[in-house]
Design an enzyme around this catalytic site. Structure first.
Site, PDB file in Angstrom:
ATOM      1  N   GLY A  31      -2.465  16.495  -4.156  1.00 24.19           N
ATOM      2  CA  GLY A  31      -3.085  16.821  -2.871  1.00 24.19           C
ATOM      3  C   GLY A  31      -3.941  15.656  -2.450  1.00 24.19           C
TER       4      GLY A  31
ATOM      5  CE  LYS B 133      -3.160   3.009   0.594  1.00 17.99           C
ATOM      6  NZ  LYS B 133      -4.194   3.346  -0.342  1.00 17.99           N
TER       7      LYS B 133
ATOM      8  CB  CYS C 266      -4.138   9.099  -0.288  1.00 18.83           C
ATOM      9  SG  CYS C 266      -5.874   8.727   0.003  1.00 18.83           S
TER      10      CYS C 266
HETATM   11  C1  UGA Z   1      -4.923   7.876  -4.367  1.00 14.66           C
HETATM   12  C2  UGA Z   1      -4.528   6.648  -5.190  1.00 14.66           C
HETATM   13  O1  UGA Z   1      -4.651   6.942  -6.590  1.00 14.66           O
HETATM   14  C3  UGA Z   1      -5.392   5.443  -4.833  1.00 14.66           C
HETATM   15  O2  UGA Z   1      -4.940   4.296  -5.532  1.00 14.66           O
HETATM   16  C4  UGA Z   1      -5.276   5.202  -3.328  1.00 14.66           C
HETATM   17  O3  UGA Z   1      -6.029   4.094  -2.915  1.00 14.66           O
HETATM   18  C5  UGA Z   1      -5.755   6.439  -2.594  1.00 14.66           C
HETATM   19  O4  UGA Z   1      -4.902   7.539  -2.978  1.00 14.66           O
HETATM   20  C6  UGA Z   1      -5.657   6.163  -1.104  1.00 14.66           C
HETATM   21  O5  UGA Z   1      -4.579   5.858  -0.595  1.00 14.66           O
HETATM   22  O6  UGA Z   1      -6.695   6.136  -0.442  1.00 14.66           O
HETATM   23  P1  UGA Z   1      -6.756   9.831  -4.598  1.00 14.66           P
HETATM   24  O7  UGA Z   1      -6.014  10.519  -3.509  1.00 14.66           O
HETATM   25  O8  UGA Z   1      -8.236   9.723  -4.511  1.00 14.66           O
HETATM   26  O9  UGA Z   1      -6.224   8.301  -4.749  1.00 14.66           O
HETATM   27  O10 UGA Z   1      -6.490  10.595  -5.940  1.00 14.66           O
HETATM   28  P2  UGA Z   1      -5.565  10.466  -7.239  1.00 14.66           P
HETATM   29  O11 UGA Z   1      -6.434  10.383  -8.429  1.00 14.66           O
HETATM   30  O12 UGA Z   1      -4.540   9.438  -7.092  1.00 14.66           O
HETATM   31  O13 UGA Z   1      -4.894  11.918  -7.270  1.00 14.66           O
HETATM   32  C7  UGA Z   1      -4.071  12.384  -6.197  1.00 14.66           C
HETATM   33  C8  UGA Z   1      -3.483  13.726  -6.559  1.00 14.66           C
HETATM   34  O14 UGA Z   1      -2.504  13.584  -7.574  1.00 14.66           O
HETATM   35  C9  UGA Z   1      -4.484  14.767  -7.087  1.00 14.66           C
HETATM   36  O15 UGA Z   1      -4.207  16.014  -6.488  1.00 14.66           O
HETATM   37  C10 UGA Z   1      -4.225  14.821  -8.569  1.00 14.66           C
HETATM   38  O16 UGA Z   1      -4.532  16.060  -9.151  1.00 14.66           O
HETATM   39  C11 UGA Z   1      -2.730  14.540  -8.625  1.00 14.66           C
HETATM   40  N1  UGA Z   1      -2.296  13.959  -9.904  1.00 14.66           N
HETATM   41  C12 UGA Z   1      -2.689  12.720 -10.276  1.00 14.66           C
HETATM   42  C13 UGA Z   1      -1.438  14.700 -10.713  1.00 14.66           C
HETATM   43  O17 UGA Z   1      -1.060  15.832 -10.383  1.00 14.66           O
HETATM   44  N2  UGA Z   1      -1.006  14.147 -11.885  1.00 14.66           N
HETATM   45  C14 UGA Z   1      -1.381  12.916 -12.289  1.00 14.66           C
HETATM   46  O18 UGA Z   1      -0.941  12.470 -13.379  1.00 14.66           O
HETATM   47  C15 UGA Z   1      -2.248  12.190 -11.469  1.00 14.66           C
END
Ligand code: UGA
Length: 464
Positions: free
Chosen positions: A255, A202, A258
């Protein structure tokens, strides 16, 4: 099977409705009375696609209570899905996890598997095992299993049902058998391992994704210097299946609830064992700087932000959620206000949280038009569909000065050029209307000392 889920946040509620979808009977425990009363009326207290629909569809298999002991008594498996927020010193706060474990130990009346879904530092499952060994009722056996979640907000239900893997960390045979039964409806890859390895999968997954984002953000910053285009670079890299195209979207940093928390937790866990995990440390540092990248860009046009009207489009840490936890918008708004700007925000999911932080200091707008009207500057912080679909020519028409600084690359440079706006995004050449080029090509010897936005207390200094 008879399952109890403790905690009805993103992880708990999504797990509960998906277990119900697979035919299980689920009791959800929620201590917060406000949330509980919403749940009892069949509504979801979280903003998450499909959850309410599943609650309606499987209403007969789902029940909600605040009585943890009663809910655990006869459960075959109890899932711990409570929060593990960041502690003052950077470690994960496990208070809620251990409090629930105590309740489980005191109430379970048959053999039961306690499944930890909350993200917990490596070694926590082992500690829970010890707790149950010492505290469970005489003759009762509570086995501990680790079953981390990999759910992204906005697509959590889909990720739960169709994600690429389910990880199960168990010590003895029975736990694996119970979990295999629970996940019988899942057709992806099931990885069964020991608990420490499951815990590490994880953390390693989230940290690797955070690292990937920080990496592409640094490449983006360099692209701006050398005149390359980061989106094409990401496409070129991602075409190689060893790299993969996902999580290479450059922007203003990650952000949410997680990545920021889990990167720091792994950093501190390593430090505890006298080991420095350098890659993660760098990812955290890059991310903190990236979050205020737009402020730095704004200084190219306005050496002082005092008295300016600044439109902020998007508050959530990503689209399709109303979550502001560790969202770059928080840092940006704090700096804008600190520097004396008049801040006008727009976000389609409402303003409850931001208003609790700034009840009088910012203006919350009903439409994008209202936010950008007569603004000197516009920051795009979340790539909402409504923003992407907003015609760039409208900025020229509505704003005092059509300067759009986009932290999420919502428009093509061509569209911005055609619209006649100043468009400064991440990892690409900025677009300037012809009459701006001469003035802006003259160098400004910035940043000046004292004008850089101040960051939150330095990450590596313990705040306790
Ligand atoms: C993340 C993980 O993707 C999940 O697999 C995990 O289970 C979850 O954390 C957790 O530990 O509970 P989440 O925080 O909902 O999920 O969102 P993401 O879609 O992963 O995005 C996280 C951040 O990264 C956002 O701020 C998003 O804008 C940024 N991001 C994402 C980028 O800046 N660039 C990208 O290419 C992808």
């Amino acid at each position: 099977m008879k399952i109890t889920v403790v905690g009805t946040g993103y992880v708990g509620l999504v797990s509960a409705v998906c277990f119900a979808h697979w035919g299980h009977t689920v009791t959800c425990v929620e201590a917060d009375q406000k949330k509980l009363s919403v749940l009892k009326t069949g509504r979801s207290p979280i903003f998450e696609k499909d959850v309410e629909e599943f609650m309606r569809r499987y209403a007969k298999q789902l029940s909600f209570t605040d009585n943890c002991r009663d809910a655990c008594k006869e459960a075959e498996a109890v899932f711990i899905c409570v929060g593990t927020p960041e502690r003052e010193d950077g470690f994960a706060n496990l208070k809620q996890v251990f409090a629930i474990a105590g309740e489980i130990a005191d109430s379970v009346e048959g053999d039961c598997v306690c499944v930890v879904k909350s993200t917990v530092p490596i070694g926590t499952n082992q500690k829970l095992d010890r707790l149950f060994f010492s505290r469970a009722k005489k003759g009762r056996r509570i086995e501990v299993a680790c079953n981390p979640e990999f759910l992204s907000q906005g697509t959590a239900v889909h990720d739960f049902l169709f994600g690429p893997r389910v990880v199960i960390g168990v010590e003895k045979g029975r736990g694996a058998k119970v979990l295999r039964n629970i996940y019988a409806g899942y057709s992806g890859k099931l990885i069964v391992t020991d608990r420490q390895t499951a815990e590490m999968i994880k953390y390693a997954s989230n940290n690797f994704l955070a690292l990937k984002i920080s990496f592409i953000n640094e490449i983006a910053n360099l692209c701006e210097i050398v005149g390359a285009d980061v989106e094409t670079v990401a496409r070129g890299m991602g075409a190689d299946s060893r790299i993969g195209e996902q999580f290479l979207r450059a922007g203003i940093g990650y952000g949410g609830s997680c990545f920021p928390k889990d990167t720091k937790a792994l950093h501190w866990l390593a430090k505890y064992y006298d080991y420095e995990i350098k890659t993660v440390k760098a990812a955290i540092e890059v991310n903190e700087n990236q979050k205020i990248r737009l402020i730095k860009k704004a200084r190219r046009y306005y050496p002082s932000l005092e008295g300016l009207t600044v439109a902020v489009l998007g508050l959530a840490f990503k689209p399709d959620t109303d979550d502001l936890r560790d969202a770059p918008s928080l840092q940006n708004i704090a700096v804008l206000l600190q520097e004396g700007a008049d801040v006008r925000v727009w976000d389609p999911t409402g303003y409850e949280r931001i208003k609790s932080l700034y009840p009088h200091q910012i203006t919350c707008c009903g439409t994008i038009e209202e936010a950008v009207d007569k603004a000197h500057l516009c920051f795009i912080l979340t790539e909402w569909k409504q923003v992407k679909e907003f015609d760039p020519a409208r900025y020229l028409k509505l704003m005092q000065r059509p300067i759009v600084i986009d932290g999420r690359n919502c428009y093509s440079p061509d569209a911005a050029q055609k619209a006649g706006i100043v468009y400064d995004c991440i990892g690409k050449d900025r677009v300037l209307p012809p009459n701006w080029q001469e003035e802006l090509s003259r160098p400004l010897y910035l940043p000046l000392d004292g004008q850089e936005p101040s960051l939150a207390p330095h990450l590596y200094q313990r705040r306790a």
